[in-house]
Design an enzyme around this catalytic site. Sequence first.
Site, PDB file in Angstrom:
ATOM      1  N   SER A   1      24.216  16.300   1.925  1.00  0.00           N
ATOM      2  CA  SER A   1      23.570  15.348   1.022  1.00  0.00           C
ATOM      3  C   SER A   1      24.240  14.002   1.250  1.00  0.00           C
ATOM      4  CB  SER A   1      23.774  15.791  -0.432  1.00  0.00           C
ATOM      5  OG  SER A   1      23.465  14.749  -1.336  1.00  0.00           O
TER       6      SER A   1
ATOM      7  N   TYR B   1      28.682  19.555  -7.465  1.00  0.00           N
ATOM      8  CA  TYR B   1      27.857  19.330  -6.269  1.00  0.00           C
ATOM      9  C   TYR B   1      28.562  18.391  -5.299  1.00  0.00           C
ATOM     10  CZ  TYR B   1      23.572  18.225  -3.629  1.00  0.00           C
ATOM     11  OH  TYR B   1      22.621  18.060  -2.651  1.00  0.00           O
TER      12      TYR B   1
END
Length: 275
Positions: A153, A166
């Site tokens: 990401s 995350y």
Amino acid sequence: MTDLNDATHSPEPAGRRAIVTGSDSGIGRATAVALAEAGMDVGITWHRDERGAHETADEVRAHGRAAEVVRLDASDAPACGDVVDDLCERLGGVDVFVNNAGTGSSTPFLEHGWDEWRHVVATDLDGPFVCLQRAARRMVEAGRGGRLIAVTSVHEHQPRVGSSAYDAAKHGLGGLMKTIALELGEHGITANTVAPGEIATPMTGQEDEDPRSKRRVGIPLGRPGDAPEIAAVIAFLASPEASYVTGASWVADGGMLQMGPQAGSHLAADDWRRV
């Protein structure tokens, strides 16, 4: 030392057998199809959407390639590694492994519970470690080199409010892939990450929507990305043309990460401080 790419300029793919985790929808599905178009048989995994996985398999087979479908829960380590081994046996080996399965959360750090933390980190880091290791061991044993690719990401590089677990997992996965690149280069195995920005997929609540119809003023290209745009980057990294690329993170975010100082000087309210 093994050299996977003696035929670097050949039109043949770097290998004929690929595994893409979390390929029942979104980036995973688009990647499985792109690799099939490149001439690879594909192992497909799903966690909750079995029907979606079989739809992906149908698309792979429509390109004349074989497809194998299994359920994989990336949070269930080390058992998820056994699923990778099973897929390798079904496919007759593995030349390209794409770790795409993942999850996220949106909880402020002070409110983050242990169980939620462990679920995100197990899914986004522990499981990928096990799966990547199983695939890499197969590649080393086969002696033909290989490609290891992890979908991370933009938050592999920059944090986001409310995404402590995350962010930590994606930072960790990016670091893991760099270490793998150092250690497995002598076996002709490359290791890279692809770091998407906002992509129109089920994970962002934008399934079956055209990202070109959405306006994102904070992204230089002005819109979210599309899953096939990320799959194209992954397919390149799986190709012979990427034979000298390893230990890198390929950001595909429409320019989002370049907006740090610009956003810092142009934000007019404190809304960003809250989830």
